[in-house]
Design an enzyme around this catalytic site. Structure first.
Site, PDB file in Angstrom:
ATOM      1  N   ASP A 162     -29.079 -17.309  14.245  1.00 42.02           N
ATOM      2  CA  ASP A 162     -29.415 -18.440  13.367  1.00 42.02           C
ATOM      3  C   ASP A 162     -30.902 -18.787  13.417  1.00 42.02           C
ATOM      4  O   ASP A 162     -31.342 -19.712  12.723  1.00 42.02           O
ATOM      5  CB  ASP A 162     -28.551 -19.667  13.708  1.00 42.02           C
ATOM      6  CG  ASP A 162     -28.683 -20.117  15.151  1.00 42.02           C
ATOM      7  OD1 ASP A 162     -28.886 -19.274  16.039  1.00 42.02           O
ATOM      8  OD2 ASP A 162     -28.569 -21.333  15.411  1.00 42.02           O
TER       9      ASP A 162
ATOM     10  N   HIS B 178     -36.251 -17.582  19.981  1.00 45.00           N
ATOM     11  CA  HIS B 178     -35.346 -16.705  20.721  1.00 45.00           C
ATOM     12  C   HIS B 178     -34.577 -15.837  19.728  1.00 45.00           C
ATOM     13  O   HIS B 178     -34.702 -16.006  18.506  1.00 45.00           O
ATOM     14  CB  HIS B 178     -34.406 -17.509  21.620  1.00 45.00           C
ATOM     15  CG  HIS B 178     -33.459 -18.400  20.883  1.00 45.00           C
ATOM     16  ND1 HIS B 178     -33.861 -19.505  20.156  1.00 45.00           N
ATOM     17  CD2 HIS B 178     -32.101 -18.354  20.752  1.00 45.00           C
ATOM     18  CE1 HIS B 178     -32.807 -20.102  19.634  1.00 45.00           C
ATOM     19  NE2 HIS B 178     -31.726 -19.409  19.971  1.00 45.00           N
TER      20      HIS B 178
ATOM     21  N   HIS C   5     -31.332 -15.369  18.950  1.00 46.13           N
ATOM     22  CA  HIS C   5     -30.036 -15.671  18.357  1.00 46.13           C
ATOM     23  C   HIS C   5     -30.145 -15.649  16.833  1.00 46.13           C
ATOM     24  O   HIS C   5     -31.162 -16.023  16.247  1.00 46.13           O
ATOM     25  CB  HIS C   5     -29.521 -17.026  18.844  1.00 46.13           C
ATOM     26  CG  HIS C   5     -28.857 -16.942  20.177  1.00 46.13           C
ATOM     27  ND1 HIS C   5     -28.688 -18.028  21.007  1.00 46.13           N
ATOM     28  CD2 HIS C   5     -28.307 -15.887  20.850  1.00 46.13           C
ATOM     29  CE1 HIS C   5     -28.056 -17.644  22.119  1.00 46.13           C
ATOM     30  NE2 HIS C   5     -27.826 -16.360  22.037  1.00 46.13           N
TER      31      HIS C   5
ATOM     32  N   ASP D  90     -33.893 -23.283  21.327  1.00 40.85           N
ATOM     33  CA  ASP D  90     -32.716 -23.943  21.838  1.00 40.85           C
ATOM     34  C   ASP D  90     -32.873 -24.091  23.354  1.00 40.85           C
ATOM     35  O   ASP D  90     -33.345 -23.183  24.026  1.00 40.85           O
ATOM     36  CB  ASP D  90     -31.481 -23.111  21.553  1.00 40.85           C
ATOM     37  CG  ASP D  90     -31.122 -23.024  20.082  1.00 40.85           C
ATOM     38  OD1 ASP D  90     -31.855 -23.549  19.242  1.00 40.85           O
ATOM     39  OD2 ASP D  90     -30.118 -22.396  19.771  1.00 40.85           O
TER      40      ASP D  90
END
Length: 317
Positions: free
Chosen positions: A66, A62, A64, A210
């Site tokens: 991090d 995804h 994001h 996540d």
């Protein structure tokens, strides 16, 4: 199939954990695949025994930071240091636009082909040895879990026995190893399966992060040899997990138990569980093992070889 964890922290790096990155080494192909690429991943690769020149595929879960902030730097360095022939990148919507913007504003030119594949549920890559599929997870942005399936291989071909039967060497051995039935010049019929050992069962790896607990993660992980699953929070912080759509240690264990996997490895730990705090990462391991005993904690630079299952033996009754 060997796993090397390059980053096991969520959100931000810590002194002992970098942010997300997992390498899958495939020695038989002389290459490795990368799952997620958080900031500093290329430094982690340099500190490991991985060779950046062998990187061929990158799978992003995804968008994001991090999980992607290390991607552009790694790709830029690959052309200078590794000289790869081609890198294929798989990921969610906006990944290609993100890379195009990074290249445009930094005026970076790749000296090798880079192909971005927008993933959708189902099989996203397949060759003669492996198939990779993905499924949507449940997070704050579009996120996908990945499943790598190694295809079954024929068992060991008994060359000495074939020679004893007077079977001439050459291409015919290849046909026999594939289990074909052949007819020899003298009229004898030989079944290749009789000259081969048990089929080598292909291994299955699943990577889920996540996400909060969801049915699609269970379906993706079904009967996997290894499930790598995020465990951002401890069970007592489940309310935070629901708010942020992350998993607790117990949620990850429930996925493993329901999917009947062989081994669970937890990763993506919140920095709040640092040594000396009221809860530490080791406490998340205890929580998970209470539900799924075959659980381990990932740490940076730890490598894990996925064992090959033995074929089931037939029992005479």
């Amino acid at each position: 199939m060997q796993i090397t964890f390059l980053g096991t922290s969520s959100g931000v790096p810590t002194r002992i954990r970098n942010v997300s990155g997992v390498a899958l080494r495939l020695p038989q192909k002389a290459e490795f695949w990368l799952f997620d690429c958080g900031e500093g991943t290329q430094h982690q690769i340099l500190r490991s025994d991985l060779k950046v020149s062998q990187l061929t595929r990158i799978f992003i879960t995804h968008m994001h930071g991090d999980h992607i902030f290390g991607l552009m730097g790694l790709l830029a360095s690959c052309g200078l240091a590794g000289n790869p022939q081609r890198i294929d990148i798989y990921g969610p919507p906006d990944l290609e636009d993100y890379l195009k913007a990074c290249r445009r504003y930094s005026q970076t030119h790749f000296s090798y082909p880079v192909k971005v594949h927008l993933v959708r549920p189902g099989v996203i890559y397949e060759d003669s040895e492996f198939a990779v599929s993905c499924a949507p997870l449940k997070h704050r942005v579009p996120a996908f879990g990945y499943r790598v399936t190694e295809k079954d291989r024929p068992g060991h071909f008994d060359v000495q026995r074939a020679e004893a039967l007077g079977i001439p060497s050459g291409p015919i051995y290849g046909r026999l190893k594939r289990g074909e039935v052949i007819v020899l010049p003298d009229g004898r019929q030989v079944n290749g399966a009789d000259l081969c050992g048990p089929t080598q069962i292909g291994r299955k790896l699943v990577y889920c992060t996540d996400t909060i607990y969801c049915d699609s993660a269970v379906e993706l992980a079904q009967d996997a040899d290894l499930l790598i699953h995020e465990a951002t929070f401890a069970h007592q912080d489940a309310e935070l997990a629901y708010q942020r759509l992350h998993s607790t240690s117990t949620m990850a264990a429930q996925v493993a138990l329901t999917a009947q996997v062989q081994q669970l490895i937890l990763t993506h730990f919140s920095p709040r569980y640092a040594p000396g705090n009221s809860l530490e990462v080791k406490d998340l391991l205890s929580e998970a093992r209470a539900i799924f005993p075959d659980t381990e904690l990932a740490s940076d630079f730890w490598s894990y070889e996925i064992p090959r299952r033995q074929p089931a033996k037939l029992v005479k009754v």
